[in-house]
Design a protein around this motif. Structure first.
Motif, PDB file in Angstrom:
ATOM      1  N   LEU A 165     106.882  -9.372  23.138  1.00 14.63           N
ATOM      2  CA  LEU A 165     107.122  -9.709  24.547  1.00 14.63           C
ATOM      3  C   LEU A 165     108.344 -10.606  24.717  1.00 14.63           C
ATOM      4  O   LEU A 165     109.014 -10.562  25.753  1.00 14.63           O
ATOM      5  CB  LEU A 165     105.889 -10.386  25.143  1.00 14.63           C
ATOM      6  CG  LEU A 165     104.703  -9.473  25.472  1.00 14.63           C
ATOM      7  CD1 LEU A 165     103.490 -10.302  25.859  1.00 14.63           C
ATOM      8  CD2 LEU A 165     105.066  -8.501  26.584  1.00 14.63           C
ATOM      9  N   ASP A 166     108.650 -11.416  23.710  1.00 19.70           N
ATOM     10  CA  ASP A 166     109.807 -12.302  23.824  1.00 19.70           C
ATOM     11  C   ASP A 166     111.117 -11.529  23.964  1.00 19.70           C
ATOM     12  O   ASP A 166     112.093 -12.051  24.510  1.00 19.70           O
ATOM     13  CB  ASP A 166     109.879 -13.248  22.616  1.00 19.70           C
ATOM     14  CG  ASP A 166     108.955 -14.437  22.754  1.00 19.70           C
ATOM     15  OD1 ASP A 166     108.486 -14.692  23.885  1.00 19.70           O
ATOM     16  OD2 ASP A 166     108.691 -15.113  21.739  1.00 19.70           O
ATOM     17  N   ALA A 189     100.089 -10.097  19.432  1.00 21.53           N
ATOM     18  CA  ALA A 189     100.875 -10.064  20.670  1.00 21.53           C
ATOM     19  C   ALA A 189     101.404 -11.448  21.015  1.00 21.53           C
ATOM     20  O   ALA A 189     102.581 -11.599  21.393  1.00 21.53           O
ATOM     21  CB  ALA A 189     100.036  -9.514  21.816  1.00 21.53           C
ATOM     22  N   PHE A 190     100.565 -12.468  20.894  1.00 22.48           N
ATOM     23  CA  PHE A 190     101.012 -13.813  21.253  1.00 22.48           C
ATOM     24  C   PHE A 190     101.951 -14.402  20.209  1.00 22.48           C
ATOM     25  O   PHE A 190     102.798 -15.248  20.545  1.00 22.48           O
ATOM     26  CB  PHE A 190      99.821 -14.726  21.514  1.00 22.48           C
ATOM     27  CG  PHE A 190      99.176 -14.470  22.846  1.00 22.48           C
ATOM     28  CD1 PHE A 190      99.865 -14.716  24.018  1.00 22.48           C
ATOM     29  CD2 PHE A 190      97.887 -13.960  22.930  1.00 22.48           C
ATOM     30  CE1 PHE A 190      99.284 -14.462  25.259  1.00 22.48           C
ATOM     31  CE2 PHE A 190      97.302 -13.697  24.159  1.00 22.48           C
ATOM     32  CZ  PHE A 190      98.006 -13.946  25.325  1.00 22.48           C
ATOM     33  N   MET A 191     101.840 -13.953  18.960  1.00 24.49           N
ATOM     34  CA  MET A 191     102.827 -14.383  17.966  1.00 24.49           C
ATOM     35  C   MET A 191     104.204 -13.818  18.302  1.00 24.49           C
ATOM     36  O   MET A 191     105.227 -14.379  17.894  1.00 24.49           O
ATOM     37  CB  MET A 191     102.398 -13.944  16.567  1.00 24.49           C
ATOM     38  CG  MET A 191     101.174 -14.675  16.017  1.00 24.49           C
ATOM     39  SD  MET A 191     101.362 -16.493  15.941  1.00 24.49           S
ATOM     40  CE  MET A 191     100.564 -17.006  17.483  1.00 24.49           C
ATOM     41  N   GLY A 192     104.239 -12.732  19.043  1.00 29.14           N
ATOM     42  CA  GLY A 192     105.504 -12.169  19.512  1.00 29.14           C
ATOM     43  C   GLY A 192     105.869 -12.638  20.902  1.00 29.14           C
ATOM     44  O   GLY A 192     106.820 -12.120  21.499  1.00 29.14           O
ATOM     45  N   ALA A 193     105.120 -13.603  21.435  1.00 30.89           N
ATOM     46  CA  ALA A 193     105.378 -14.105  22.790  1.00 30.89           C
ATOM     47  C   ALA A 193     105.399 -15.632  22.818  1.00 30.89           C
ATOM     48  O   ALA A 193     105.096 -16.243  23.842  1.00 30.89           O
ATOM     49  CB  ALA A 193     104.303 -13.588  23.749  1.00 30.89           C
ATOM     50  N   ARG A 194     105.775 -16.232  21.730  1.00 34.00           N
ATOM     51  CA  ARG A 194     105.730 -17.700  21.648  1.00 34.00           C
ATOM     52  C   ARG A 194     106.683 -18.349  22.658  1.00 34.00           C
ATOM     53  O   ARG A 194     106.323 -19.334  23.315  1.00 34.00           O
ATOM     54  CB  ARG A 194     106.089 -18.149  20.235  1.00 34.00           C
ATOM     55  CG  ARG A 194     105.114 -17.690  19.166  1.00 34.00           C
ATOM     56  CD  ARG A 194     105.481 -18.253  17.811  1.00 34.00           C
ATOM     57  NE  ARG A 194     104.702 -17.651  16.741  1.00 34.00           N
ATOM     58  CZ  ARG A 194     104.696 -18.074  15.493  1.00 34.00           C
ATOM     59  NH1 ARG A 194     105.426 -19.116  15.164  1.00 34.00           N
ATOM     60  NH2 ARG A 194     103.975 -17.459  14.579  1.00 34.00           N
TER      61      ARG A 194
END
Length: 283
Positions: A165-166, A189-194
């Motif tokens: 997502l970032d 997903a959140f590891m890719g949206a930090r």
């Protein structure tokens, strides 16, 4: 609603047969969905869909907001949200199943929704490709657990791109509310949206299942909760049969222990798979 109607059995659609769409009215929107899906037949029988989450989610929205719906599926959250945020707001629906994406677009057109944008990708902690096992009964898709190669029965899968997502956040603008339901891929997903989460800290609705996280993301459920707690989020459990519960603890470990205990009770008592959580940045 629908309590006295005869229960319908799911229909398994033979491989290669195109689905027949039918219109279902739900939350003020017109959904054009494959008639063989389990959820289609449930809605047609008058049943609601996750009201303990959807009601609260819609109450949170205000005109002009931007909503990011990750794992939008058939649009139960995305389309009513688009109506709620109005012409000055927008919904970005992220869905990696092409079949679900077609349902989203057909339903948006039928409902007169013009402020929803569809991104037909999956999200992860890397840029790459994942595999979705094809479904013949319902709309739920789950990525295969991580493997070292291409599945032997490749014909049984849809192949989908995944992206952090970032890498997309510059195009999103300010995200006010994020809803995510991706069957165990939430941690990755959140590891890719930090950066997105640290900068914007949107109100976040997510499904929490330590078992799914372990199987699909390869991470403990505590790691997902720790990510939010380190960012200063509070955790609220959206119970199905009782009032919402704000989790209070002096330490992150105490909060995590309470959430995990609630998940275990839900699994044991209700034969469920996940808890629904609402996470809000403090202050």
């Amino acid at each position: 609603m629908g309590l006295f109607r005869k229960k319908r059995r799911p229909i398994e659609l033979p491989a290669g047969v195109a689905p027949t769409l039918m219109e279902v009215k739900f939350r003020g929107c017109a959904f054009w969905m494959p008639e063989h899906w389990v959820i289609t037949r449930q809605l047609d029988d008058g049943k609601d869909y996750e009201p303990w989450v959807l009601d609260y989610f819609l109450q949170t929205l205000q005109p002009g907001m931007t909503v990011l719906d990750v794992g939008a599926s058939w649009g139960a959250f995305a389309l009513p949200a688009a109506r709620k945020v109005g012409a000055t707001g927008k919904v970005i629906a992220i869905e990696m199943s092409a079949g679900n994406g077609r349902v989203l677009l057909e339903s948006a057109k039928a409902s007169g929704v013009t402020n929803m944008q569809l991104l037909l990708v999956g999200v992860s902690d890397r840029l790459g490709t994942e595999y979705l096992r094809r479904q013949t009964v319902h709309n739920n898709f789950q990525m295969e657990p991580p493997t070292d190669g291409i599945p032997e029965d490749l014909d049984a899968f849809d192949i989908a791109p995944v992206v952090p997502l970032d890498l997309l956040r510059a195009d999103f603008g300010k995200v006010d509310v994020l809803k995510i339901d991706i069957e165990g891929m939430e941690y990755r997903a959140f590891m890719g949206a930090r950066a997105l989460m640290a900068e914007q800290k949107p109100i976040t609705f997510l499904e929490y299942s330590p078992r799914f996280q372990s199987e699909i993301s390869g991470a403990d459920g505590s790691a997902l909760l720790t990510f939010f707690l380190d960012l200063g989020y509070s955790v609220e459990i959206l119970h199905r049969k009782k009032k919402r519960e704000l989790v209070v603890g002096d330490t992150a470990a105490q909060v995590i222990a309470q959430v995990d205990a609630a998940w275990n009770r839900h699994v044991e008592d209700d034969k469920g798979t996940h808890l629904d959580l609402c996470l809000t940045a403090k202050g």
